[in-house]
Motif scaffolding. Structure first.
Motif, PDB file in Angstrom:
ATOM      1  N   ASN A   1       7.286  10.756  -1.577  1.00 50.32           N
ATOM      2  CA  ASN A   1       8.745  10.732  -1.752  1.00 50.32           C
ATOM      3  C   ASN A   1       9.520  10.731  -0.440  1.00 50.32           C
ATOM      4  OD1 ASN A   1       8.347  10.852  -4.543  1.00 50.32           O
ATOM      5  ND2 ASN A   1       8.245  13.072  -4.499  1.00 50.32           N
ATOM      6  N   GLY A   2       8.858  11.100   0.645  1.00 52.73           N
ATOM      7  CA  GLY A   2       9.535  11.170   1.935  1.00 52.73           C
ATOM      8  C   GLY A   2      10.086  12.554   2.195  1.00 52.73           C
ATOM      9  N   ILE A   3      10.221  12.903   3.465  1.00 55.59           N
ATOM     10  CA  ILE A   3      10.774  14.198   3.850  1.00 55.59           C
ATOM     11  C   ILE A   3      11.353  14.063   5.257  1.00 55.59           C
ATOM     12  CG2 ILE A   3       8.539  15.030   4.693  1.00 55.59           C
ATOM     13  CD1 ILE A   3       9.445  17.863   3.801  1.00 55.59           C
ATOM     14  N   ARG A   4      12.518  14.613   5.466  1.00 53.21           N
ATOM     15  CA  ARG A   4      13.231  14.541   6.754  1.00 53.21           C
ATOM     16  C   ARG A   4      13.232  13.109   7.297  1.00 53.21           C
ATOM     17  NH1 ARG A   4      11.035  19.669   6.601  1.00 53.21           N
ATOM     18  NH2 ARG A   4       9.084  19.202   7.626  1.00 53.21           N
ATOM     19  N   ALA A   5      12.657  12.883   8.475  1.00 52.85           N
ATOM     20  CA  ALA A   5      12.699  11.551   9.089  1.00 52.85           C
ATOM     21  C   ALA A   5      11.650  10.601   8.521  1.00 52.85           C
ATOM     22  CB  ALA A   5      12.508  11.672  10.598  1.00 52.85           C
ATOM     23  N   MET A   6      10.732  11.124   7.725  1.00 54.78           N
ATOM     24  CA  MET A   6       9.677  10.267   7.177  1.00 54.78           C
ATOM     25  C   MET A   6      10.158   9.586   5.902  1.00 54.78           C
ATOM     26  SD  MET A   6       5.861  11.249   6.052  1.00 54.78           S
ATOM     27  CE  MET A   6       5.071  10.300   4.790  1.00 54.78           C
ATOM     28  N   PRO A   7      10.115   8.239   5.871  1.00 51.92           N
ATOM     29  CA  PRO A   7      10.523   7.547   4.647  1.00 51.92           C
ATOM     30  C   PRO A   7       9.451   7.657   3.574  1.00 51.92           C
ATOM     31  CG  PRO A   7       9.781   5.974   6.286  1.00 51.92           C
ATOM     32  CD  PRO A   7       9.771   7.321   6.947  1.00 51.92           C
ATOM     33  N   ALA A   8       9.838   7.400   2.349  1.00 54.35           N
ATOM     34  CA  ALA A   8       8.894   7.433   1.234  1.00 54.35           C
ATOM     35  C   ALA A   8       7.777   6.422   1.485  1.00 54.35           C
ATOM     36  CB  ALA A   8       9.616   7.104  -0.069  1.00 54.35           C
ATOM     37  N   LYS A   9       6.547   6.852   1.229  1.00 50.79           N
ATOM     38  CA  LYS A   9       5.343   6.031   1.395  1.00 50.79           C
ATOM     39  C   LYS A   9       5.268   5.421   2.792  1.00 50.79           C
ATOM     40  CE  LYS A   9       4.855   5.048  -3.486  1.00 50.79           C
ATOM     41  NZ  LYS A   9       4.627   4.049  -4.519  1.00 50.79           N
ATOM     42  N   GLY A  10       5.748   6.154   3.776  1.00 45.83           N
ATOM     43  CA  GLY A  10       5.677   5.693   5.155  1.00 45.83           C
ATOM     44  C   GLY A  10       6.503   4.440   5.410  1.00 45.83           C
ATOM     45  N   GLY A  11       7.443   4.151   4.540  1.00 53.85           N
ATOM     46  CA  GLY A  11       8.288   2.976   4.697  1.00 53.85           C
ATOM     47  C   GLY A  11       7.715   1.721   4.054  1.00 53.85           C
ATOM     48  N   ASN A  12       6.600   1.845   3.345  1.00 52.40           N
ATOM     49  CA  ASN A  12       5.995   0.679   2.702  1.00 52.40           C
ATOM     50  C   ASN A  12       5.973   0.899   1.189  1.00 52.40           C
ATOM     51  OD1 ASN A  12       4.473  -1.451   1.789  1.00 52.40           O
ATOM     52  ND2 ASN A  12       2.858  -1.220   3.310  1.00 52.40           N
ATOM     53  N   PRO A  13       6.980   0.404   0.469  1.00 52.39           N
ATOM     54  CA  PRO A  13       7.050   0.653  -0.975  1.00 52.39           C
ATOM     55  C   PRO A  13       5.941  -0.031  -1.766  1.00 52.39           C
ATOM     56  CG  PRO A  13       8.753  -0.900  -0.304  1.00 52.39           C
ATOM     57  CD  PRO A  13       8.097  -0.406   0.944  1.00 52.39           C
ATOM     58  N   ASP A  14       5.201  -0.977  -1.148  1.00 53.29           N
ATOM     59  CA  ASP A  14       4.114  -1.655  -1.854  1.00 53.29           C
ATOM     60  C   ASP A  14       2.867  -0.791  -1.987  1.00 53.29           C
ATOM     61  OD1 ASP A  14       5.669  -3.906  -2.154  1.00 53.29           O
ATOM     62  OD2 ASP A  14       4.921  -4.847  -0.313  1.00 53.29           O
ATOM     63  N   LEU A  15       2.830   0.335  -1.283  1.00 50.99           N
ATOM     64  CA  LEU A  15       1.651   1.201  -1.350  1.00 50.99           C
ATOM     65  C   LEU A  15       1.591   1.908  -2.699  1.00 50.99           C
ATOM     66  CD1 LEU A  15       1.631   2.825   2.199  1.00 50.99           C
ATOM     67  CD2 LEU A  15       0.085   1.084   1.312  1.00 50.99           C
ATOM     68  N   ASP A  16       0.402   2.028  -3.210  1.00 54.87           N
ATOM     69  CA  ASP A  16       0.174   2.769  -4.434  1.00 54.87           C
ATOM     70  C   ASP A  16       0.114   4.258  -4.078  1.00 54.87           C
ATOM     71  OD1 ASP A  16      -2.099   3.740  -6.660  1.00 54.87           O
ATOM     72  OD2 ASP A  16      -0.681   2.233  -7.370  1.00 54.87           O
ATOM     73  N   ASP A  17       0.434   5.124  -5.021  1.00 56.74           N
ATOM     74  CA  ASP A  17       0.398   6.568  -4.757  1.00 56.74           C
ATOM     75  C   ASP A  17      -0.996   7.018  -4.308  1.00 56.74           C
ATOM     76  OD1 ASP A  17       3.029   6.652  -5.446  1.00 56.74           O
ATOM     77  OD2 ASP A  17       2.755   7.754  -7.331  1.00 56.74           O
ATOM     78  N   VAL A  18      -2.046   6.441  -4.894  1.00 56.14           N
ATOM     79  CA  VAL A  18      -3.412   6.821  -4.516  1.00 56.14           C
ATOM     80  C   VAL A  18      -3.676   6.462  -3.058  1.00 56.14           C
ATOM     81  CG1 VAL A  18      -5.855   6.369  -4.973  1.00 56.14           C
ATOM     82  CG2 VAL A  18      -4.260   6.636  -6.869  1.00 56.14           C
ATOM     83  N   GLU A  19      -3.153   5.326  -2.601  1.00 52.08           N
ATOM     84  CA  GLU A  19      -3.339   4.934  -1.202  1.00 52.08           C
ATOM     85  C   GLU A  19      -2.657   5.929  -0.266  1.00 52.08           C
ATOM     86  OE1 GLU A  19      -3.610   0.110  -1.345  1.00 52.08           O
ATOM     87  OE2 GLU A  19      -1.666   1.001  -1.819  1.00 52.08           O
ATOM     88  N   VAL A  20      -1.468   6.383  -0.649  1.00 50.06           N
ATOM     89  CA  VAL A  20      -0.747   7.367   0.160  1.00 50.06           C
ATOM     90  C   VAL A  20      -1.508   8.695   0.153  1.00 50.06           C
ATOM     91  CG1 VAL A  20       1.420   8.622   0.430  1.00 50.06           C
ATOM     92  CG2 VAL A  20       1.462   6.232  -0.262  1.00 50.06           C
ATOM     93  N   GLU A  21      -2.029   9.083  -1.007  1.00 48.27           N
ATOM     94  CA  GLU A  21      -2.803  10.326  -1.090  1.00 48.27           C
ATOM     95  C   GLU A  21      -4.064  10.241  -0.231  1.00 48.27           C
ATOM     96  OE1 GLU A  21      -3.357  10.696  -5.306  1.00 48.27           O
ATOM     97  OE2 GLU A  21      -1.297  11.380  -5.631  1.00 48.27           O
ATOM     98  N   ARG A  22      -4.677   9.067  -0.175  1.00 42.51           N
ATOM     99  CA  ARG A  22      -5.870   8.898   0.667  1.00 42.51           C
ATOM    100  C   ARG A  22      -5.547   9.107   2.140  1.00 42.51           C
ATOM    101  NH1 ARG A  22      -8.735   3.462  -1.882  1.00 42.51           N
ATOM    102  NH2 ARG A  22      -9.706   4.494  -3.644  1.00 42.51           N
ATOM    103  N   VAL A  23      -4.432   8.582   2.587  1.00 43.99           N
ATOM    104  CA  VAL A  23      -4.086   8.731   3.997  1.00 43.99           C
ATOM    105  C   VAL A  23      -3.658  10.169   4.303  1.00 43.99           C
ATOM    106  CG1 VAL A  23      -1.631   8.057   3.985  1.00 43.99           C
ATOM    107  CG2 VAL A  23      -3.049   7.502   5.941  1.00 43.99           C
ATOM    108  N   VAL A  24      -3.081  10.860   3.329  1.00 46.57           N
ATOM    109  CA  VAL A  24      -2.760  12.278   3.513  1.00 46.57           C
ATOM    110  C   VAL A  24      -4.053  13.067   3.722  1.00 46.57           C
ATOM    111  CG1 VAL A  24      -1.910  14.340   2.307  1.00 46.57           C
ATOM    112  CG2 VAL A  24      -0.552  12.250   2.295  1.00 46.57           C
ATOM    113  N   VAL A  25      -5.056  12.804   2.900  1.00 44.66           N
ATOM    114  CA  VAL A  25      -6.351  13.480   3.031  1.00 44.66           C
ATOM    115  C   VAL A  25      -6.959  13.169   4.391  1.00 44.66           C
ATOM    116  CG1 VAL A  25      -8.725  13.522   2.141  1.00 44.66           C
ATOM    117  CG2 VAL A  25      -6.793  13.641   0.562  1.00 44.66           C
ATOM    118  N   LEU A  26      -6.912  11.919   4.813  1.00 49.89           N
ATOM    119  CA  LEU A  26      -7.470  11.520   6.107  1.00 49.89           C
ATOM    120  C   LEU A  26      -6.804  12.279   7.258  1.00 49.89           C
ATOM    121  CD1 LEU A  26      -9.121   9.192   7.802  1.00 49.89           C
ATOM    122  CD2 LEU A  26      -6.815   8.320   8.082  1.00 49.89           C
ATOM    123  N   MET A  27      -5.476  12.310   7.275  1.00 51.46           N
ATOM    124  CA  MET A  27      -4.770  12.957   8.388  1.00 51.46           C
ATOM    125  C   MET A  27      -4.940  14.471   8.356  1.00 51.46           C
ATOM    126  SD  MET A  27      -1.344  10.727   9.129  1.00 51.46           S
ATOM    127  CE  MET A  27      -0.660  10.600   7.505  1.00 51.46           C
TER     128      MET A  27
END
Length: 184
Positions: A128-154
Motif C-alpha cells: 500500500n505504500g508508506i511515507r515516501a515509498m509508493p505502493a508496490k514500489g511505484g510499479n502497479p503491475d506487480l502482483d501482491d505475491v511478488e511484492v511479498e517475495r521482495v519484502v522477504v528477500l530484503m
C-alpha cells in the motif's frame, strides 16, 4: 591585297603542328576510355557514405515501436517474478542507495525496527505504500505475491527469518465458467 584578312596562327613550328594533331586524336580517345571504365566499374562507396546500403536503409525505415518493446498477451497466465527480479526492477533505486530514508538491503540496524513490526505489517506497507515509498514500489503491475517475495528477500538479508509467501492457486477454469454462466 589587304592586310585585314591576315591572321596569325597559334601553331608556329612543325613540332607544334604534330603535337596539336596528336592531342586532337588522343584527348577524345582518352576521354572515351575513361568514360567506359567509369560506366563499367562497380559502384564503390566512399568512406562514411554507406547511407544507401540496404542495411542502412532497412535500419532507417524500421518501425520505432520494434525497438525495446515486448508485446505481452494480456490473456496469458501471469508469470510471477522472484524477489530478486522485483528488487532489481523496482526497489534497488531507493533500497540500494538509501534514498528518502529507505533502509538499504542487508543493513540490519535500519531493518531491525521494521522487522520487529512483523511480516504482515511490512508486506502491507510495501503493497500500500508508506511515507515516501509508493505502493508496490511505484510499479502497479506487480502482483501482491511478488511484492511479498521482495519484502522477504530484503528483511531476510538483514537478519529476519521470514518464510517465502505461498502463491495462491489459480481458480479452476470450470468454476470460472460456471460462475460466468447465467442462472436458469
Amino acid at each position: 591585297m589587304s592586310d585585314a584578312h591576315h591572321e596569325e596562327s597559334a601553331i608556329k613550328t612543325p613540332k607544334q603542328l604534330i603535337l596539336a594533331i596528336v592531342a586532337g586524336f588522343l584527348v577524345p580517345i582518352i576521354c572515351i576510355v575513361l568514360l567506359v571504365i567509369f560506366v563499367t566499374s562497380d559502384k564503390s562507396m566512399g568512406a562514411g557514405s554507406g547511407g544507401l546500403s540496404p542495411e542502412a536503409v532497412a535500419a532507417r525505415v524500421k518501425p520505432v515501436a520494434d525497438e525495446g518493446f515486448t508485446l505481452k498477451d494480456v490473456n496469458a497466465p501471469k508469470v510471477l517474478k522472484t524477489g530478486e527480479e522485483v528488487y532489481k526492477m523496482a526497489c534497488v533505486a531507493c533500497h540500494g542507495t538509501g534514498a528518502a530514508g529507505a533502509p538499504k538491503l542487508g543493513d540490519a540496524g535500519a531493518w531491525a525496527p521494521r522487522i520487529k513490526q512483523g511480516y504482515e505489517t511490512l508486506a502491507k506497507h510495501a503493497i500500500n505504500g508508506i511515507r515516501a515509498m509508493p505502493a508496490k514500489g511505484g510499479n502497479p503491475d506487480l502482483d501482491d505475491v511478488e511484492v511479498e517475495r521482495v519484502v522477504v528477500l530484503m528483511a531476510n538479508s538483514a537478519g529476519a527469518k521470514f518464510a517465502e509467501p505461498k502463491v495462491p492457486a489459480p481458480a479452476a477454469p470450470a468454476a470460472a465458467a460456471d460462475a460466468a454462466a447465467p442462472a436458469k
